[in-house]
Design an enzyme around this catalytic site. Sequence first.
Site, PDB file in Angstrom:
ATOM      1  N   ASP A   2     -12.565   5.975 -14.361  1.00  0.00           N
ATOM      2  CA  ASP A   2     -11.287   6.552 -13.957  1.00  0.00           C
ATOM      3  C   ASP A   2     -10.123   5.932 -14.724  1.00  0.00           C
ATOM      4  O   ASP A   2      -9.145   6.615 -15.040  1.00  0.00           O
ATOM      5  CB  ASP A   2     -11.073   6.350 -12.451  1.00  0.00           C
ATOM      6  CG  ASP A   2     -11.863   7.350 -11.619  1.00  0.00           C
ATOM      7  OD1 ASP A   2     -12.291   8.380 -12.172  1.00  0.00           O
ATOM      8  OD2 ASP A   2     -12.062   7.094 -10.419  1.00  0.00           O
ATOM      9  N   GLY A   3     -10.211   4.638 -15.022  1.00  0.00           N
ATOM     10  CA  GLY A   3      -9.132   3.970 -15.748  1.00  0.00           C
ATOM     11  C   GLY A   3      -8.906   4.578 -17.113  1.00  0.00           C
ATOM     12  O   GLY A   3      -7.762   4.818 -17.515  1.00  0.00           O
ATOM     13  N   GLU A   5      -0.167   6.134  -9.613  1.00  0.00           N
ATOM     14  CA  GLU A   5       0.900   5.489  -8.862  1.00  0.00           C
ATOM     15  C   GLU A   5       1.837   4.699  -9.767  1.00  0.00           C
ATOM     16  O   GLU A   5       1.454   4.265 -10.862  1.00  0.00           O
ATOM     17  CB  GLU A   5       0.331   4.546  -7.794  1.00  0.00           C
ATOM     18  CG  GLU A   5      -0.277   3.254  -8.304  1.00  0.00           C
ATOM     19  CD  GLU A   5      -1.697   3.381  -8.805  1.00  0.00           C
ATOM     20  OE1 GLU A   5      -1.950   2.916  -9.937  1.00  0.00           O
ATOM     21  OE2 GLU A   5      -2.547   3.939  -8.086  1.00  0.00           O
ATOM     22  N   ASP A  19       5.824  -7.879  -0.977  1.00  0.00           N
ATOM     23  CA  ASP A  19       5.290  -8.126  -2.320  1.00  0.00           C
ATOM     24  C   ASP A  19       5.553  -6.952  -3.257  1.00  0.00           C
ATOM     25  O   ASP A  19       5.326  -7.062  -4.462  1.00  0.00           O
ATOM     26  CB  ASP A  19       3.785  -8.393  -2.251  1.00  0.00           C
ATOM     27  CG  ASP A  19       3.463  -9.819  -1.830  1.00  0.00           C
ATOM     28  OD1 ASP A  19       4.384 -10.516  -1.356  1.00  0.00           O
ATOM     29  OD2 ASP A  19       2.294 -10.232  -1.963  1.00  0.00           O
ATOM     30  N   ALA A  55      -6.891   5.453  -4.718  1.00  0.00           N
ATOM     31  CA  ALA A  55      -6.960   4.298  -5.618  1.00  0.00           C
ATOM     32  C   ALA A  55      -6.269   3.093  -4.977  1.00  0.00           C
ATOM     33  O   ALA A  55      -6.589   2.706  -3.864  1.00  0.00           O
ATOM     34  CB  ALA A  55      -6.347   4.666  -6.970  1.00  0.00           C
ATOM     35  N   SER A  89      -6.417   1.140  -1.030  1.00  0.00           N
ATOM     36  CA  SER A  89      -6.765  -0.266  -0.811  1.00  0.00           C
ATOM     37  C   SER A  89      -5.682  -0.997  -0.028  1.00  0.00           C
ATOM     38  O   SER A  89      -5.967  -1.966   0.677  1.00  0.00           O
ATOM     39  CB  SER A  89      -6.986  -0.969  -2.158  1.00  0.00           C
ATOM     40  OG  SER A  89      -8.060  -0.396  -2.864  1.00  0.00           O
TER      41      SER A  89
END
Length: 293
Positions: free
Chosen positions: A73-74, A148, A177, A189, A193
Amino acid sequence: MAQHYKTIGLIGKPNHDGASATIQTLHKYLLANEYKVIVEVSVAQSLDIKKMKTGTLTDIGEQADLAIVIGGDGYMLGAARVLACFDIGVIGVNRGNLGFLTDLSPSEIIKPLEQILSGKSRSEQRFIIEAEVYRHGKLKSSNSAVNEAVLHAGKVASMIEFEVYIDGTFMFSQRSDGLIISTPTGSTAYSMSAGGPILTPNLNALSLVPMFPHTLTSRPIVVDGNSEIKLILANDNHENLQVSCDGHVILTVMPGDEVIIKKSECSIRLIHPLDHEYFNVLRNKLSWGNKLY
């Protein structure tokens, strides 16, 4: 075999034995069936093919009807960001891990590919987003993202402070963060998480997912996909801030900068086999339970 496409671009991860083997198999098959083939130049150097036409991703976008991306996917994301602004279909062959965007298996590729090349396939548009960094009212940098755009500190476990506006209306300020702004494509993705919602690909929506916020009441929120999201960085932040696009492209952000995230005019045209079903993909990739009876 009737040809629905005439020129095919082959894109793959360089110096990856599995990807190279698949590209060589596809190159031989496509030439034997009288297709024009363009091999992406960075992967062409690692192939044992004597005569082949090569080109950049832009060349493939301009000249080919279909791009076949071999990798995970990357790698698919990297190619898709470039190809999104061209009128070209994109399909992936999974040489990675989960493979949410790569439908075809390298071990069983020819039969489904024959169907796709003859026009027996499904086409699906996926929108992408643009991230722009402004400093003192001037555009400093920009890039696109399929999955994203993430605002975060440059070092691990460092809190930042910022304000969030939707279409010019103040939503909230936050110490955390960072913040993930995800498309429906990216909802399975990094966003997932971090506890974000899964958005079906047909939704015109964006999700905003806080990263370790310093409050118990901060939760992900879904907004209209046509919204303009503006993030204003507090002046007392440390200087080492970033916006990451798909985890590949880094935009430097300074205290006081404004980050604008909005839908791009470009979109990806994904090509799927006829039997492709989104919920079947989720069930298989995420180990969801099957039907009871």
